[in-house]
Design an enzyme around this catalytic site. Sequence first.
Site, PDB file in Angstrom:
ATOM      1  N   GLY A 289     -68.093   0.401  30.375  1.00  0.00           N
ATOM      2  CA  GLY A 289     -68.427   1.058  31.621  1.00  0.00           C
ATOM      3  C   GLY A 289     -67.458   2.105  32.115  1.00  0.00           C
ATOM      4  N   PRO A 332     -66.351  -0.473  24.825  1.00  0.00           N
ATOM      5  CA  PRO A 332     -66.381   0.949  25.184  1.00  0.00           C
ATOM      6  C   PRO A 332     -67.396   1.709  24.342  1.00  0.00           C
ATOM      7  CG  PRO A 332     -64.492   0.478  23.791  1.00  0.00           C
ATOM      8  CD  PRO A 332     -65.114  -0.852  24.125  1.00  0.00           C
ATOM      9  N   ARG A 334     -69.392   5.214  25.829  1.00  0.00           N
ATOM     10  CA  ARG A 334     -69.224   6.588  26.308  1.00  0.00           C
ATOM     11  C   ARG A 334     -67.756   7.019  26.276  1.00  0.00           C
ATOM     12  NH1 ARG A 334     -72.460   8.815  30.280  1.00  0.00           N
ATOM     13  NH2 ARG A 334     -73.092   6.685  30.834  1.00  0.00           N
ATOM     14  N   ARG A 371     -79.943  14.072  29.030  1.00  0.00           N
ATOM     15  CA  ARG A 371     -79.227  13.502  30.169  1.00  0.00           C
ATOM     16  C   ARG A 371     -79.373  14.321  31.457  1.00  0.00           C
ATOM     17  NH1 ARG A 371     -74.312  13.021  30.468  1.00  0.00           N
ATOM     18  NH2 ARG A 371     -74.323  11.076  31.650  1.00  0.00           N
ATOM     19  N   TYR A 375     -80.701  11.973  34.180  1.00  0.00           N
ATOM     20  CA  TYR A 375     -79.683  11.458  35.094  1.00  0.00           C
ATOM     21  C   TYR A 375     -79.073  12.522  36.017  1.00  0.00           C
ATOM     22  CZ  TYR A 375     -79.559   7.654  31.619  1.00  0.00           C
ATOM     23  OH  TYR A 375     -79.889   6.631  30.766  1.00  0.00           O
ATOM     24  N   CYS A 402     -91.117  23.351  26.704  1.00  0.00           N
ATOM     25  CA  CYS A 402     -92.189  23.669  27.651  1.00  0.00           C
ATOM     26  C   CYS A 402     -92.150  22.676  28.812  1.00  0.00           C
ATOM     27  CB  CYS A 402     -93.540  23.628  26.931  1.00  0.00           C
ATOM     28  SG  CYS A 402     -94.887  24.279  27.932  1.00  0.00           S
ATOM     29  N   GLU A 403     -91.123  22.814  29.628  1.00  0.00           N
ATOM     30  CA  GLU A 403     -90.870  21.890  30.736  1.00  0.00           C
ATOM     31  C   GLU A 403     -89.998  22.615  31.738  1.00  0.00           C
ATOM     32  OE1 GLU A 403     -91.707  18.225  32.327  1.00  0.00           O
ATOM     33  OE2 GLU A 403     -92.025  18.555  30.192  1.00  0.00           O
ATOM     34  N   TYR A 431     -74.664   9.607  24.005  1.00  0.00           N
ATOM     35  CA  TYR A 431     -76.019   9.615  24.554  1.00  0.00           C
ATOM     36  C   TYR A 431     -76.724  10.961  24.437  1.00  0.00           C
ATOM     37  CZ  TYR A 431     -74.326   5.210  26.306  1.00  0.00           C
ATOM     38  OH  TYR A 431     -73.777   3.969  26.388  1.00  0.00           O
TER      39      TYR A 431
END
Length: 481
Positions: A289, A332, A334, A371, A375, A402-403, A431
């Site tokens: 974390g 661990p 990230r 991400r 997020y 296309c977004e 990620y």
Amino acid sequence: MSSSTASAPSGAAISADAAGAGAGSPAATSAPRPFEVERDAASPNRNLTPLTTRIDGQGQLEVGGIALGELARRYGTPLYVLDEATLRGTCAAYRDALAAHYPGEALALYASKANSSLAITALVASEGLGLDAVSAGELLTALDGGMAPDRIVFHGNNKSLEELDLAVQRGVTVVVDNWFDLENLAALAPTAPVNLMLRFTPGIECHTHEYIRTGHLDSKFGFDPDQLEPVLKHLAGCPWARLSGLHAHIGSQIFELQPHHDLAAVLADALALARSLGHPVTDLNVGGGLGIRYVASDDPPSIQQWVRTVAEAVVAACQARGLELPRLLCEPGRSLVATAGVTLYTVGSRKEIPGIRTYLSVDGGMSDNPRPITYQSRYTALLAERPEAEASETVTVAGKHCESGDVLLKDLALPPATSGEVLAVFATGAYNASMASNYNRIPRPATVLVGDGQADLVQRRERPEELLRYDVLPERLRPVA
């Protein structure tokens, strides 16, 4: 803490949170630039860029002794770049901090969901770490990458019978997440004891994105606290089960230390209960974390601070309860791999909306980095071959999908960029590759591992025609010749 200021130049681009708003507006000159942020060699998670980042003799950005522009030309873009020195340095930081601050046995397990590959597995195994996996794919990658089965833990809130059978047959520790796990394990009728770790929710809240908080009570992961005693009593009557560990995890991208301190007391209470019911629990797994620095304003704790907080809290909690020290495990993900990663893009089209915004489009986007759209994540970036040029305008870097929400960096200060230039986005080692998709049927990028002037392809780029390999066209739908 051992820190030093990078010998790189004053820099040009600034992190997306520091740029001014508006189309073509000047960059904020008072904001720290990527190479002006103090470099912490002992704790790579606190850096904006990989440890080996520097400006070469031609004024271009290099990582691992190789110019990023050269890597883009050699391998194409988008391209994931991993710095071996940063990866090894972070592994060593966790390993050494555990040895320095915890008086008992300890082991760091790489949370491979952050970025799973044979090469990364082999590298972290060579540094003495273990690994956690959450699927048959991650488990096979770990085993084939050379990770010893007794150093692997297998997570997941909905493991299939086939996945559990694979873990049991290969001698991997299974993290029991719910009663469904126990029913499936019993159905396998194992003849030898299965090594288990029990996961429960500690009920600790953290200030992070709601999708990456996993320790509070409203979570899909783990047994609720009031189920801990019933499940421990149930396992005491299962001859095939050997409960060797307890696990709790409070979330991801956390900058606070107090929740990790609080977790130790919760785990120690669970340890005392498990041992009182006859379970030979020797391992306490505090999860991971620890956050990283994505933009200049981020200020995560160092790896050493995090480990010291956890270690001292576990020791104090066990001493207060008269418990023999367990082996301390942490996971661990990230914080181990993110800072080692850089993603390279080629700049394409440009759209200026007077008084509103300037869009600079690149040849990747949400399929190689979901991400930002998922997020609202922020990043730091600069032009790989003009890192010292003045960042005189503010742009929004858009992807090619296309977004409308396919935006990688909002309001980023950059020098005026032209089509064909290479944009380097930092801290993309976690990620990004692991969450990549084929949205719009766009192939996933290649990955190269760099170090000491050498680049090794560790994941090759998909080809468009390969995206059809699992399609099946029924005979009745085939076009008539």
